[in-house]
Motif scaffolding. Structure first.
Motif, PDB file in Angstrom:
ATOM      1  N   PHE A  35       0.874  -1.116  -0.008  1.00 57.11           N
ATOM      2  CA  PHE A  35       0.037  -0.073   0.088  1.00 57.11           C
ATOM      3  C   PHE A  35       0.881   1.251  -0.121  1.00 57.11           C
ATOM      4  O   PHE A  35       1.834   1.610   0.749  1.00 57.11           O
ATOM      5  CB  PHE A  35      -1.007  -0.018   1.156  1.00 57.11           C
ATOM      6  CG  PHE A  35      -1.813   1.107   1.509  1.00 57.11           C
ATOM      7  CD1 PHE A  35      -2.543   1.466   0.251  1.00 57.11           C
ATOM      8  CD2 PHE A  35      -1.608   2.124   2.524  1.00 57.11           C
ATOM      9  CE1 PHE A  35      -3.343   2.865   0.471  1.00 57.11           C
ATOM     10  CE2 PHE A  35      -2.341   3.116   2.628  1.00 57.11           C
ATOM     11  CZ  PHE A  35      -3.166   3.874   1.754  1.00 57.11           C
ATOM     12  N   LEU A  36       0.720   1.959  -0.979  1.00 57.22           N
ATOM     13  CA  LEU A  36       1.591   3.324  -1.535  1.00 57.22           C
ATOM     14  C   LEU A  36       0.540   4.592  -1.070  1.00 57.22           C
ATOM     15  O   LEU A  36      -0.322   4.611  -2.073  1.00 57.22           O
ATOM     16  CB  LEU A  36       2.258   3.382  -2.484  1.00 57.22           C
ATOM     17  CG  LEU A  36       3.370   4.096  -2.761  1.00 57.22           C
ATOM     18  CD1 LEU A  36       4.473   3.938  -1.608  1.00 57.22           C
ATOM     19  CD2 LEU A  36       3.983   4.077  -4.180  1.00 57.22           C
ATOM     20  N   ASP A  37       0.756   5.106   0.200  1.00 61.91           N
ATOM     21  CA  ASP A  37      -0.103   6.150   0.445  1.00 61.91           C
ATOM     22  C   ASP A  37       0.580   7.473   0.018  1.00 61.91           C
ATOM     23  O   ASP A  37       1.644   7.495  -0.157  1.00 61.91           O
ATOM     24  CB  ASP A  37      -0.374   6.475   1.920  1.00 61.91           C
ATOM     25  CG  ASP A  37      -1.440   7.325   2.304  1.00 61.91           C
ATOM     26  OD1 ASP A  37      -2.247   7.789   1.345  1.00 61.91           O
ATOM     27  OD2 ASP A  37      -1.590   7.500   3.579  1.00 61.91           O
ATOM     28  N   GLU A  38      -0.392   8.406  -0.439  1.00 67.48           N
ATOM     29  CA  GLU A  38       0.155   9.627  -1.283  1.00 67.48           C
ATOM     30  C   GLU A  38       1.024   9.546  -2.362  1.00 67.48           C
ATOM     31  O   GLU A  38       1.950   9.989  -2.362  1.00 67.48           O
ATOM     32  CB  GLU A  38       0.646  10.539  -0.165  1.00 67.48           C
ATOM     33  CG  GLU A  38      -0.370  11.088   1.005  1.00 67.48           C
ATOM     34  CD  GLU A  38       0.214  12.077   1.857  1.00 67.48           C
ATOM     35  OE1 GLU A  38       0.565  12.999   1.505  1.00 67.48           O
ATOM     36  OE2 GLU A  38       0.369  12.051   3.230  1.00 67.48           O
ATOM     37  N   ALA A  39       0.850   8.551  -3.046  1.00 61.31           N
ATOM     38  CA  ALA A  39       1.398   8.213  -4.290  1.00 61.31           C
ATOM     39  C   ALA A  39       1.646   9.428  -5.440  1.00 61.31           C
ATOM     40  O   ALA A  39       2.794   9.274  -6.120  1.00 61.31           O
ATOM     41  CB  ALA A  39       0.667   6.814  -5.319  1.00 61.31           C
ATOM     42  N   ASP A  40       0.752  10.238  -5.261  1.00 61.94           N
ATOM     43  CA  ASP A  40       0.907  11.510  -6.125  1.00 61.94           C
ATOM     44  C   ASP A  40       2.111  12.281  -5.737  1.00 61.94           C
ATOM     45  O   ASP A  40       2.442  13.284  -6.393  1.00 61.94           O
ATOM     46  CB  ASP A  40      -0.102  12.492  -6.119  1.00 61.94           C
ATOM     47  CG  ASP A  40      -0.953  12.574  -4.976  1.00 61.94           C
ATOM     48  OD1 ASP A  40      -0.490  12.148  -3.910  1.00 61.94           O
ATOM     49  OD2 ASP A  40      -2.006  13.496  -4.884  1.00 61.94           O
ATOM     50  N   SER A  41       2.705  11.875  -4.668  1.00 67.53           N
ATOM     51  CA  SER A  41       4.031  12.853  -4.188  1.00 67.53           C
ATOM     52  C   SER A  41       5.304  12.229  -4.644  1.00 67.53           C
ATOM     53  O   SER A  41       6.530  12.750  -4.532  1.00 67.53           O
ATOM     54  CB  SER A  41       3.902  12.750  -2.648  1.00 67.53           C
ATOM     55  OG  SER A  41       3.044  13.690  -1.929  1.00 67.53           O
ATOM     56  N   LEU A  42       5.078  10.913  -5.353  1.00 70.03           N
ATOM     57  CA  LEU A  42       6.324  10.392  -5.862  1.00 70.03           C
ATOM     58  C   LEU A  42       6.800  11.161  -7.250  1.00 70.03           C
ATOM     59  O   LEU A  42       6.021  11.614  -8.067  1.00 70.03           O
ATOM     60  CB  LEU A  42       6.162   8.829  -6.571  1.00 70.03           C
ATOM     61  CG  LEU A  42       5.845   7.592  -5.474  1.00 70.03           C
ATOM     62  CD1 LEU A  42       5.384   6.375  -5.818  1.00 70.03           C
ATOM     63  CD2 LEU A  42       7.245   7.575  -4.797  1.00 70.03           C
ATOM     64  N   THR A  43       7.874  11.087  -7.204  1.00 66.99           N
ATOM     65  CA  THR A  43       8.740  11.971  -8.507  1.00 66.99           C
ATOM     66  C   THR A  43       8.430  10.912  -9.696  1.00 66.99           C
ATOM     67  O   THR A  43       8.043   9.767  -9.667  1.00 66.99           O
ATOM     68  CB  THR A  43      10.340  11.877  -8.281  1.00 66.99           C
ATOM     69  OG1 THR A  43      10.664  10.541  -8.111  1.00 66.99           O
ATOM     70  CG2 THR A  43      10.566  12.606  -6.974  1.00 66.99           C
ATOM     71  N   SER A  44       8.567  11.597 -10.821  1.00 72.42           N
ATOM     72  CA  SER A  44       8.348  10.958 -12.215  1.00 72.42           C
ATOM     73  C   SER A  44       9.240   9.697 -12.261  1.00 72.42           C
ATOM     74  O   SER A  44       8.675   8.443 -12.791  1.00 72.42           O
ATOM     75  CB  SER A  44       8.365  11.792 -13.143  1.00 72.42           C
ATOM     76  OG  SER A  44       9.688  12.497 -13.384  1.00 72.42           O
ATOM     77  N   ASP A  45      10.382   9.864 -11.678  1.00 70.02           N
ATOM     78  CA  ASP A  45      11.488   8.659 -12.066  1.00 70.02           C
ATOM     79  C   ASP A  45      11.153   7.508 -11.148  1.00 70.02           C
ATOM     80  O   ASP A  45      11.180   6.446 -11.416  1.00 70.02           O
ATOM     81  CB  ASP A  45      13.026   9.275 -11.449  1.00 70.02           C
ATOM     82  CG  ASP A  45      13.417   9.817 -12.500  1.00 70.02           C
ATOM     83  OD1 ASP A  45      12.987   9.645 -13.793  1.00 70.02           O
ATOM     84  OD2 ASP A  45      14.429  10.675 -12.257  1.00 70.02           O
ATOM     85  N   ALA A  46      10.353   7.900  -9.758  1.00 70.55           N
ATOM     86  CA  ALA A  46       9.878   6.885  -8.900  1.00 70.55           C
ATOM     87  C   ALA A  46       8.907   6.186  -9.444  1.00 70.55           C
ATOM     88  O   ALA A  46       8.548   4.938  -9.232  1.00 70.55           O
ATOM     89  CB  ALA A  46       9.643   7.526  -7.374  1.00 70.55           C
ATOM     90  N   GLN A  47       7.849   6.786 -10.078  1.00 70.98           N
ATOM     91  CA  GLN A  47       6.886   6.430 -10.597  1.00 70.98           C
ATOM     92  C   GLN A  47       6.955   5.286 -11.668  1.00 70.98           C
ATOM     93  O   GLN A  47       6.278   4.262 -11.987  1.00 70.98           O
ATOM     94  CB  GLN A  47       5.847   7.337 -11.068  1.00 70.98           C
ATOM     95  CG  GLN A  47       4.901   7.839  -9.834  1.00 70.98           C
ATOM     96  CD  GLN A  47       3.771   8.972 -10.526  1.00 70.98           C
ATOM     97  OE1 GLN A  47       3.046   8.426 -11.525  1.00 70.98           O
ATOM     98  NE2 GLN A  47       3.832  10.116  -9.865  1.00 70.98           N
ATOM     99  N   SER A  48       7.991   5.699 -12.588  1.00 68.57           N
ATOM    100  CA  SER A  48       8.532   4.951 -13.523  1.00 68.57           C
ATOM    101  C   SER A  48       9.242   3.493 -13.287  1.00 68.57           C
ATOM    102  O   SER A  48       8.885   2.455 -13.599  1.00 68.57           O
ATOM    103  CB  SER A  48       9.515   5.672 -14.582  1.00 68.57           C
ATOM    104  OG  SER A  48       9.177   6.683 -15.168  1.00 68.57           O
TER     105      SER A  48
END
Length: 330
Positions: free
Chosen positions: A119-132
């Motif tokens: 479960f990854l809370d506040e996922a919209d705070s992840l950087t674009s590199d982390a999301q990739s």
């Protein structure tokens, strides 16, 4: 007994030392309030043992984290903590958390279950590199790991992740659901509430269950009865009628009186300018203004909100708003 309950002098009233939002957090999907359509769909995944990756989006305090933990508890029972990894992306935003902690958890051995949950809370705070990196990890461990992502704004999640998830949009909770839960907690804690007090809690919460329960606990400390005075005081919230009078005075051309009300809200009640703007925005259509006045007020509210967000002085901007409403009446 917790440290908070064991420390301190004198007799302590039972239940006051524990945080109520945790004490009364729903343990199953059936207990999650206000989102029956969402919980029904989630329950069907559990019953079929066919949980996909999930994306929960919506404002704070509406049940996203609670739903994620409830899923884990229903799937794994007493073993849920060993099969459920919770991370807060706002605290750990870098790519390393995706490459290390998530991968280590996904790779670790476990028995008796087909998959584990991250479960990854506040996922919209992840950087674009982390999301990739997260997207690649989701692909790599799709056979034995399910991801639940929680965010306020799904638009900040990259499309490749969104396409791999079933998306659920949690809206603000309706007033009836919040009022019912407030009464349940108050009764369980032996707290007396007035109807006006419950209405004030619902108003101050603005769709946020966590805010309502926290405000109830804080107001309960002030006395045996939770009434509207206690709620508005503890939450630093203006009464709706105060906001309405301020606006009506300005629209009637009485700038001095409108400014006096604003000064009382800012100086004596300790409200922030942004909070006053929020209350104005949500109350405009409840003021029974004619369409022209309502549209004019909404236009000014939007302009002032933008300026305050950009760093302008709150008091100056709010006084300018009232002045513009007063001048246009002349």
């Amino acid at each position: 007994m917790s440290e908070a309950e064991s420390e301190g002098d004198g007799e302590q009233r039972p239940g006051r030392q524990e945080i109520w939002i945790e004490k009364y957090r729903p343990q199953t999907l059936d207990e999650v309030a206000g989102h029956e359509d969402i919980t029904a769909r989630l329950r069907s995944y559990i019953e079929r043992n066919d949980l996909p990756n999930l994306l929960f989006s919506g404002p704070a305090g509406v049940g996203k984290t609670t739903s994620a933990t409830a899923i884990a508890k229903e799937l794994y029972g007493d073993d849920w903590e060993q099969n459920f990894l919770e991370l807060n992306a706002s605290d750990q935003r870098g790519i390393d958390v995706v490459r290390d902690r998530i991968k280590n958890f996904a790779r670790s051995s476990f028995g008796g279950y087909d998959y584990r949950i991250i479960f990854l809370d506040e996922a919209d705070s992840l950087t674009s590199d982390a999301q990739s990196a997260l997207r690649r990890t989701m692909e790599q461990f799709s056979s034995n790991t399910r991801f639940i992502l929680s965010c306020n704004y799904s638009s900040k999640i990259i499309d490749p992740i969104q396409s791999r998830c079933a998306t659920f949009r949690f809206g603000p909770l309706d007033e009836a659901a919040i009022a019912e839960q407030v009464r349940i907690v108050a009764e369980a804690e032996g707290i007396e509430t007035t109807e006006e007090g419950v209405d004030a809690l619902v108003y101050a919460a603005d769709g946020d269950m966590r805010k309502a329960i926290n405000a109830l606990q804080a107001a309960a400390v002030m006395g045996e009865t939770v009434d509207e005075d206690a709620v508005f005081s503890i939450t630093s919230t203006a009464r709706p009628e105060e906001i309405e009078e301020m606006v009506r005075r300005a629209l009637d051309g009485d700038f001095a009186k409108a400014r006096s009300i604003l000064d009382d809200l800012l100086s004596n009640k300790g409200m922030a300018g942004g909070d006053i703007i929020d209350q104005l925005h949500r109350s405009v259509w409840e003021f029974d203004l004619d369409d022209e006045a309502a549209v004019r007020l909404m236009d000014r509210v939007g302009e002032v909100d933008y300026r305050i967000t950009e760093g302008a002085n709150e008091r100056v901007q709010l006084e300018a708003l009232l002045a513009s409403l007063s001048l246009e009446d002349e």
